[in-house]
Design an enzyme around this catalytic site. Structure first.
Site, PDB file in Angstrom:
ATOM      1  N   TYR A  71       0.872  -1.175   0.000  1.00 37.52           N
ATOM      2  CA  TYR A  71       0.000   0.000   0.000  1.00 37.52           C
ATOM      3  C   TYR A  71       0.907   1.223   0.000  1.00 37.52           C
ATOM      4  O   TYR A  71       2.063   1.135  -0.406  1.00 37.52           O
ATOM      5  CB  TYR A  71      -0.904  -0.123   1.245  1.00 37.52           C
ATOM      6  CG  TYR A  71      -2.015   0.867   1.375  1.00 37.52           C
ATOM      7  CD1 TYR A  71      -2.929   1.081   0.350  1.00 37.52           C
ATOM      8  CD2 TYR A  71      -2.164   1.593   2.552  1.00 37.52           C
ATOM      9  CE1 TYR A  71      -3.958   1.996   0.494  1.00 37.52           C
ATOM     10  CE2 TYR A  71      -3.199   2.503   2.709  1.00 37.52           C
ATOM     11  CZ  TYR A  71      -4.091   2.709   1.678  1.00 37.52           C
ATOM     12  OH  TYR A  71      -5.106   3.608   1.820  1.00 37.52           O
TER      13      TYR A  71
ATOM     14  N   ARG B  39      -6.727  10.527 -10.235  1.00 41.16           N
ATOM     15  CA  ARG B  39      -5.998  11.174  -9.122  1.00 41.16           C
ATOM     16  C   ARG B  39      -5.443  10.057  -8.251  1.00 41.16           C
ATOM     17  O   ARG B  39      -6.003   9.739  -7.211  1.00 41.16           O
ATOM     18  CB  ARG B  39      -6.963  12.097  -8.358  1.00 41.16           C
ATOM     19  CG  ARG B  39      -6.350  13.210  -7.605  1.00 41.16           C
ATOM     20  CD  ARG B  39      -5.798  12.778  -6.236  1.00 41.16           C
ATOM     21  NE  ARG B  39      -6.816  12.470  -5.244  1.00 41.16           N
ATOM     22  CZ  ARG B  39      -6.805  11.363  -4.497  1.00 41.16           C
ATOM     23  NH1 ARG B  39      -5.871  10.431  -4.642  1.00 41.16           N
ATOM     24  NH2 ARG B  39      -7.751  11.150  -3.608  1.00 41.16           N
TER      25      ARG B  39
ATOM     26  N   LYS C  71      -5.877  -1.809  -2.237  1.00 43.95           N
ATOM     27  CA  LYS C  71      -6.946  -1.550  -1.255  1.00 43.95           C
ATOM     28  C   LYS C  71      -7.680  -2.839  -0.915  1.00 43.95           C
ATOM     29  O   LYS C  71      -8.019  -3.095   0.243  1.00 43.95           O
ATOM     30  CB  LYS C  71      -7.952  -0.554  -1.847  1.00 43.95           C
ATOM     31  CG  LYS C  71      -7.432   0.855  -1.889  1.00 43.95           C
ATOM     32  CD  LYS C  71      -8.026   1.680  -0.760  1.00 43.95           C
ATOM     33  CE  LYS C  71      -7.296   2.994  -0.616  1.00 43.95           C
ATOM     34  NZ  LYS C  71      -7.818   3.885   0.379  1.00 43.95           N
TER      35      LYS C  71
ATOM     36  N   GLU D  63     -12.658   5.135  -5.866  1.00 40.31           N
ATOM     37  CA  GLU D  63     -11.306   5.364  -5.341  1.00 40.31           C
ATOM     38  C   GLU D  63     -10.462   6.169  -6.317  1.00 40.31           C
ATOM     39  O   GLU D  63     -10.366   5.815  -7.496  1.00 40.31           O
ATOM     40  CB  GLU D  63     -10.660   3.979  -5.127  1.00 40.31           C
ATOM     41  CG  GLU D  63      -9.314   4.012  -4.492  1.00 40.31           C
ATOM     42  CD  GLU D  63      -9.371   4.441  -3.037  1.00 40.31           C
ATOM     43  OE1 GLU D  63     -10.328   4.073  -2.330  1.00 40.31           O
ATOM     44  OE2 GLU D  63      -8.453   5.158  -2.622  1.00 40.31           O
ATOM     45  N   ASP D  64      -9.868   7.227  -5.832  1.00 40.52           N
ATOM     46  CA  ASP D  64      -8.903   8.015  -6.605  1.00 40.52           C
ATOM     47  C   ASP D  64      -9.450   8.510  -7.952  1.00 40.52           C
ATOM     48  O   ASP D  64      -8.746   8.492  -8.967  1.00 40.52           O
ATOM     49  CB  ASP D  64      -7.585   7.232  -6.771  1.00 40.52           C
ATOM     50  CG  ASP D  64      -6.777   7.218  -5.463  1.00 40.52           C
ATOM     51  OD1 ASP D  64      -7.284   7.741  -4.454  1.00 40.52           O
ATOM     52  OD2 ASP D  64      -5.656   6.689  -5.455  1.00 40.52           O
TER      53      ASP D  64
ATOM     54  N   ASP E 142     -14.074   6.503  -0.722  1.00 37.46           N
ATOM     55  CA  ASP E 142     -13.150   6.409   0.400  1.00 37.46           C
ATOM     56  C   ASP E 142     -12.334   7.683   0.598  1.00 37.46           C
ATOM     57  O   ASP E 142     -12.015   8.056   1.724  1.00 37.46           O
ATOM     58  CB  ASP E 142     -12.217   5.216   0.167  1.00 37.46           C
ATOM     59  CG  ASP E 142     -11.435   4.891   1.411  1.00 37.46           C
ATOM     60  OD1 ASP E 142     -12.032   4.908   2.495  1.00 37.46           O
ATOM     61  OD2 ASP E 142     -10.219   4.654   1.305  1.00 37.46           O
ATOM     62  N   ASP E 143     -11.987   8.350  -0.499  1.00 41.91           N
ATOM     63  CA  ASP E 143     -11.178   9.569  -0.369  1.00 41.91           C
ATOM     64  C   ASP E 143     -11.959  10.656   0.354  1.00 41.91           C
ATOM     65  O   ASP E 143     -11.391  11.452   1.087  1.00 41.91           O
ATOM     66  CB  ASP E 143     -10.751  10.064  -1.760  1.00 41.91           C
ATOM     67  CG  ASP E 143      -9.971   8.991  -2.488  1.00 41.91           C
ATOM     68  OD1 ASP E 143      -8.927   8.579  -1.977  1.00 41.91           O
ATOM     69  OD2 ASP E 143     -10.442   8.522  -3.549  1.00 41.91           O
TER      70      ASP E 143
ATOM     71  N   ASN F 251      -0.436  11.623   0.444  1.00 44.61           N
ATOM     72  CA  ASN F 251       0.297  10.410   0.060  1.00 44.61           C
ATOM     73  C   ASN F 251       0.848  10.567  -1.351  1.00 44.61           C
ATOM     74  O   ASN F 251       0.287  11.307  -2.147  1.00 44.61           O
ATOM     75  CB  ASN F 251      -0.663   9.208   0.070  1.00 44.61           C
ATOM     76  CG  ASN F 251      -1.136   8.890   1.462  1.00 44.61           C
ATOM     77  OD1 ASN F 251      -0.365   8.916   2.396  1.00 44.61           O
ATOM     78  ND2 ASN F 251      -2.426   8.579   1.581  1.00 44.61           N
TER      79      ASN F 251
END
Ligand code: NAD
Length: 573
Positions: A125, A178, A196, A267-268, A290-291, A430
């Site tokens: 991760y 992203r 994930k 996600e992202d 989740d972000d 991150n």
């Protein structure tokens, strides 16, 4: 040497779990090898246990001769794997080795990861998964998930049916726009859903065959990738507008029809699509982002824990964010919910949250604000930079979610230290290379008084004889437990209230020892216990809000624990 390393990778097994026929009674049961024999078993990562097949199994399953004669235990295999990993020269080499182990032998992979989480999590991760995505075209070997591209419009259901597992419960999907703080990586972003979902299994025990990583390839605006002949995705400009929305709509509908019990985690995604998709689907299907929501959960938990060091209530505090995107606004929204639960009005709660974006302080006078920032656009004179914002607003907590490395300068951190006896400084961006400041800087510039957390882990840092072990403010403390609760109780929706109870539960599990060592989060080695407790509280919300048709189990905690995958080898004969 070559041969030994081949055999090394051939050690493992996995157990197959299947639901009992009735919805709501999907207690994991061991099944058979589904008619497989010989090499087919060794080539199935969910069945393979390599050199740990017993003499009897080797005879009964047609494995005799396909393995070297020595029968080993899983513990011996784990030792060998750890030895091999630790000899790898770079983290990316370790990542590649672990991924290929996962592709051969899921149980052994998860045994290694679960028992060595603080060593392995930074590999599978953040931060290493970021490097892996940047090099994904080179290291890609076998598909670990589904690649659905805009060229597949009209036949997404057909593609989903190609996935070899029928009982999918958790889908992590990205369009790669992203990826962490690294920007648009197109199809190479597939490393994120894969990573994930590995955490869903490692940290919360979701059975691997219930997890589906998806890359929704709509092109990439990363010109370097488009020009790279080795790039694995569609070398075209990103799809936008109605065509994009129609593709996502087809995907969501096809998932709902093919895997009716699946939860979809977005996600992202880039933030314009992320907020829109969450709004569009959250009341229609079982989904979350989740972000936006998971990050909010972990940050609010960290803020609750910080109160035990600073004293006072959340309502006494003021929060300044660098970054006004998915993470920043998502955290603000959950802080508002937490404050309202303490009796603060919505307007007063919003007034405690301030955002700085790439154009400065978010204020009412700005005319360039995206919709998601508007609730936090306050009345204030323009402020030229972050330091001036800190001086003007005097926040008690400074939270970095901008993807801008070193944005918390010495002057900014020192100002926080001057304004607060125990300044809360969370550098959540991150991977590590994007952190707003390092742990060492936060502690050094505040003479060790900072309450620090970071999105990617930092090594312990010793200052004036005291060792500070900062916590990892990463949504990986939240999403596995929330997902487990949602799946265990078969929720039809994912709500903000679930992230709020997850935050409170996570904070409640922080010990005095954690706080004394410098962390506002529980030790990572307790993550499965943490996830199980979060799942129970999430399931309580699901029953209280009638978000499921599954009968309430008499003992929710026992029911949750019974769902959790354990990577022990099973006897087949
Ligand atoms: P996003 O693209 O939605 O938002 C980024 C925001 O940062 C935007 O508002 C942008 O204007 C702002 N920004 C960019 N450069 C800036 C600068 N120089 N000064 C001030 N503001 C600037 O992205 P996001 O989803 O909110 O993620 C942002 C970062 O947070 C990423 O690095 C991501 O890895 C990290 N993140 C961490 C976690 C975690 O669990 N720790 C979770 C989600 C996101």
């Amino acid at each position: 040497m070559t041969m030994i390393s081949h055999i090394d990778g051939n050690e493992g097994v996995a157990t197959t779990t299947h639901p009992l026929p009735h919805r709501g009674a999907h207690v994991a049961v061991q099944t058979t090898l589904e008619g497989k024999r010989g090499a087919d078993i060794l080539h199935d990562p969910l069945l393979n246990k390599g050199t740990s097949f017993t003499e009897t199994e080797r005879d009964a399953l047609g494995l005799r001769g396909l393995l070297p004669p020595k029968v080993t235990t899983q513990a011996q295999q784990v030792d060998k794997i750890l030895n091999n990993i630790r000899r790898k020269p770079t983290d990316l080499d370790k990542y590649t080795y672990l991924v290929s182990l996962q592709e051969r032998n899921a149980a052994l992979f998860y045994r290694v990861v679960i028992d060595n989480l603080s060593e392995m999590m930074p590999i599978i991760y953040t931060p290493t998964v970021g490097q892996a995505c940047q090099k994904y075209a080179l290291i890609f070997r076998r598909p670990q998930g589904l690649f659905i591209s805009s060229q597949d419009r009209g036949r997404i259901k057909e593609l989903l049916a190609n996935w070899p597992h029928a009982d999918v419960r958790m889908i992590v999907v990205t369009d790669g726009e992203r990826i962490l703080g690294l920007g648009d990586l197109g199809s190479c972003g597939m490393g994120i859903p894969v990573g994930k979902l590995s955490l869903y299994t490692a940290c919360a025990g979701l059975p691997p065959e219930q997890c589906l990583p998806v890359m929704l390839d709509v092109g990439t605006n990363n010109q370097a990738l488009r020009d790279d002949p080795l790039y694995i995705g569609l070398a075209q400009e990103r799809l936008r507008g109605p065509a994009y929305d129609e593709l996502v709509e087809e995907f969501v509908t096809a998932v709902h029809e093919t895997f009716p019990r699946a939860c979809i985690q977005f996600e992202d995604f880039g933030n314009t699509n992320a907020f829109r998709m969450l709004r569009k689907y959250r009341d229609r299907v079982c989904t979350f982002n989740d972000d936006i929501q998971g990050t909010a959960g972990v940050t609010v938990a960290g803020l609750y824990s910080s109160l035990r060091l600073t004293g006072g209530k959340l309502a006494d505090k003021k929060f300044l964010f660098l970054g006004a995107g998915e993470a920043g606004v998502g955290i603000c929204d959950l802080i508002v919910q937490a404050l309202m639960a303490e009796g603060v009005s919505e307007a007063d709660a919003r007034a405690k949250c301030w955002l700085v974006d790439s154009h400065g302080l978010v204020t009412k006078h700005r005319t360039d604000l995206a919709e998601h920032k508007l609730p936090y656009a306050h009345d204030h004179a323009p402020v030229p930079d972050l330091l001036a914002a800190v001086e003007a607003l005097k926040p008690t907590a400074l939270i970095g979610v901008s993807g801008t490395p070193q944005a918390f300068t010495e002057d900014v951190v020192k100002a926080m230290g001057r304004l607060n006896a125990r300044p809360v400084i969370f550098a959540l961006s991150n991977p590590t290379s994007k952190a707003e400041c390092t742990a060492e800087q936060a502690y050094t510039w505040t003479e060790g008084r900072a309450i620090f957390a970071s999105g990617s882990p930092f090594a312990p840092f010793t200052l004036a004889g005291k060792t500070h072990v900062s916590g990892q403010g990463n949504n990986s403390y939240i999403f596995p437990g929330v997902g487990l609760g949602v799946i265990a109780a078969e929720s039809t929706r994912v709500t903000d209230e679930m992230f709020f109870v997850a935050a409170k539960t996570l904070a409640s599990l922080v010990t005095e020892e954690d706080l004394a060592s410098g962390s506002v989060y529980p030790d990572l080695h307790r993550i499965r216990e943490v996830s199980a407790k979060i799942a129970v509280e999430v399931a309580e919300v699901i029953y209280a809000r009638k978000l499921t048709s599954m009968p309430r189990p008499t003992d929710i905690a026992a029911h949750v624990l019974a769902q959790m995958y354990e990577p022990a080898y099973q006897a087949y004969v």
